[in-house]
Motif scaffolding. Structure first.
Motif, mmCIF file in Angstrom:
data_model
loop_
_atom_site.group_PDB
_atom_site.id
_atom_site.type_symbol
_atom_site.label_atom_id
_atom_site.label_comp_id
_atom_site.label_asym_id
_atom_site.label_seq_id
_atom_site.Cartn_x
_atom_site.Cartn_y
_atom_site.Cartn_z
ATOM 1 N N ALA A 199 22.893 -34.178 -30.163
ATOM 2 C CA ALA A 199 24.192 -33.507 -30.054
ATOM 3 C C ALA A 199 24.319 -32.771 -28.729
ATOM 4 C CB ALA A 199 24.376 -32.542 -31.222
ATOM 5 N N GLU A 200 23.198 -32.265 -28.212
ATOM 6 C CA GLU A 200 23.218 -31.554 -26.935
ATOM 7 C C GLU A 200 23.558 -32.478 -25.779
ATOM 8 O OE1 GLU A 200 19.405 -29.726 -26.642
ATOM 9 O OE2 GLU A 200 19.784 -28.287 -28.273
ATOM 10 N N GLN A 201 23.359 -33.798 -25.946
ATOM 11 C CA GLN A 201 23.734 -34.747 -24.900
ATOM 12 C C GLN A 201 24.945 -35.587 -25.343
ATOM 13 O OE1 GLN A 201 19.834 -36.580 -24.310
ATOM 14 N NE2 GLN A 201 20.415 -38.359 -25.525
ATOM 15 N N ASN A 202 25.718 -34.991 -26.245
ATOM 16 C CA ASN A 202 27.016 -35.550 -26.657
ATOM 17 C C ASN A 202 26.907 -36.925 -27.310
ATOM 18 O OD1 ASN A 202 28.557 -33.310 -25.633
ATOM 19 N ND2 ASN A 202 28.205 -34.124 -23.567
ATOM 20 N N GLN A 203 25.863 -37.098 -28.123
ATOM 21 C CA GLN A 203 25.724 -38.305 -28.926
ATOM 22 C C GLN A 203 25.596 -37.907 -30.389
ATOM 23 O OE1 GLN A 203 22.378 -40.012 -26.554
ATOM 24 N NE2 GLN A 203 23.641 -41.860 -26.482
ATOM 25 N N GLN A 204 26.210 -38.690 -31.256
ATOM 26 C CA GLN A 204 26.173 -38.392 -32.681
ATOM 27 C C GLN A 204 25.032 -39.139 -33.334
ATOM 28 O OE1 GLN A 204 29.829 -39.126 -34.796
ATOM 29 N NE2 GLN A 204 29.002 -38.466 -36.768
ATOM 30 N N ASP A 228 10.927 -37.312 -27.312
ATOM 31 C CA ASP A 228 11.362 -36.952 -25.959
ATOM 32 C C ASP A 228 11.840 -38.173 -25.187
ATOM 33 O OD1 ASP A 228 10.722 -34.310 -26.465
ATOM 34 O OD2 ASP A 228 8.779 -34.405 -25.462
ATOM 35 N N ALA A 267 19.737 -32.957 -33.705
ATOM 36 C CA ALA A 267 20.260 -31.764 -33.027
ATOM 37 C C ALA A 267 20.173 -31.912 -31.513
ATOM 38 C CB ALA A 267 19.491 -30.523 -33.483
ATOM 39 N N ARG A 268 19.097 -32.494 -31.037
ATOM 40 C CA ARG A 268 18.937 -32.693 -29.595
ATOM 41 C C ARG A 268 19.890 -33.760 -29.065
ATOM 42 N NH1 ARG A 268 12.670 -33.389 -28.401
ATOM 43 N NH2 ARG A 268 13.367 -33.096 -26.254
ATOM 44 N N GLN A 326 15.584 -32.465 -36.143
ATOM 45 C CA GLN A 326 15.473 -31.925 -34.785
ATOM 46 C C GLN A 326 15.978 -32.928 -33.752
ATOM 47 O OE1 GLN A 326 11.534 -30.462 -33.925
ATOM 48 N NE2 GLN A 326 11.535 -29.020 -35.641
ATOM 49 N N LYS A 346 20.296 -41.921 -24.403
ATOM 50 C CA LYS A 346 21.284 -41.628 -23.369
ATOM 51 C C LYS A 346 21.548 -42.851 -22.500
ATOM 52 C CE LYS A 346 22.378 -38.213 -19.798
ATOM 53 N NZ LYS A 346 21.911 -36.968 -19.107
ATOM 54 N N LEU A 376 15.120 -39.698 -26.632
ATOM 55 C CA LEU A 376 16.351 -39.049 -26.176
ATOM 56 C C LEU A 376 16.850 -39.669 -24.879
ATOM 57 C CD1 LEU A 376 15.649 -35.271 -26.854
ATOM 58 C CD2 LEU A 376 17.495 -36.619 -27.859
#
Length: 228
Positions: A211-216, A174, A208-209, A205, A181, A177
């Motif tokens: 990707a939700e904040q536009n990072q590869q 958590d 995948a999370r 997991q 960012k 992430l």
């Protein structure tokens, strides 16, 4: 810039004709696929002294006749092995050559180094900004989440960041992430997880999370590489 995951938090970074190794931990690493004696390096950089980051540094440095860059207290301790060392400190930069530079950044953790069964204080832990040409890797080192990660991201154009996600000894997924960012990097490599039972996490997991904040995200297995 080509980055090969050595396992745990170890990276081999290649660019501008050089091989830079960060935190080599191969001997004693249950997931490592490369042996320490196989590792070629022009420079070694250590984030801190704990054995799961520094255990192979002296041997690799001696075998390759290359320097180890580390915070000054750790450099002094590891230098007793006969390896060449360059003592640095937080915020300082070392110019490897005209194309490559290493800058140390804060990290919130602890650091010690063992010699002949005696544990020594090894200075403050560090993160690493490695710039090769116009590309920069930010290896956060072992750290908790702290707000200056955002400042580091604002002050530097970071292309790829290696972020610990294991929890227990470092930040967990958590917080990782948020750290990812804050770096502003387009590419993220999760590190420092699954090597030992206390730091079991799902890299899938986490990717995948991201990707939700536009990072590869790049979940690399030991021996696998990514080029940016």
């Amino acid at each position: 810039m080509k980055i090969t995951f050595l396992g745990h938090a170890g990276l081999l970074v290649e660019g501008a004709g050089k091989k830079i190794v960060i935190d080599p931990f191969l001997s004693g690493n249950p997931l490592a696929v490369m042996k320490a004696e196989e590792l070629k390096a022009d420079v070694i950089v250590l984030t801190h002294g704990h054995q799961d980051h520094s255990s192979d540094a002296a041997a690799v440095a001696l075998a390759n006749d290359c320097p180890i860059l580390a915070v000054v207290e750790l450099a002094s301790l590891i230098g007793k092995s006969g390896a060449k060392t360059v003592g640095m400190n937080t915020g300082g930069t070392y110019q490897v050559d005209e194309n490559i530079r290493v800058k140390l950044t804060p990290a919130f953790h602890s650091s010690s180094y063992e010699i002949d069964g005696v544990v020594h204080y090894a200075g403050q832990p560090q993160g690493v900004l490695l710039t090769i040409g116009d590309q920069t890797l930010y290896h956060l080192g072992d750290t908790a989440l702290f707000s200056d990660i955002k400042l580091i991201g604002e002050l530097h154009r970071i292309d790829i960041a290696a972020v610990p996600i294991g929890d227990h000894f470092t930040m967990g997924p958590d917080e990782a992430l948020i750290a990812a960012k804050w770096t502003g990097a387009k590419h993220i490599i999760p590190i420092h997880f699954n090597t030992f039972p206390p730091i079991r996490q799902s890299g899938e997991q986490f990717i995948a999370r991201l990707a939700e904040q536009n990072q590869q995200g790049h979940e690399l297995q030991p021996g696998q590489s990514v080029e940016i």
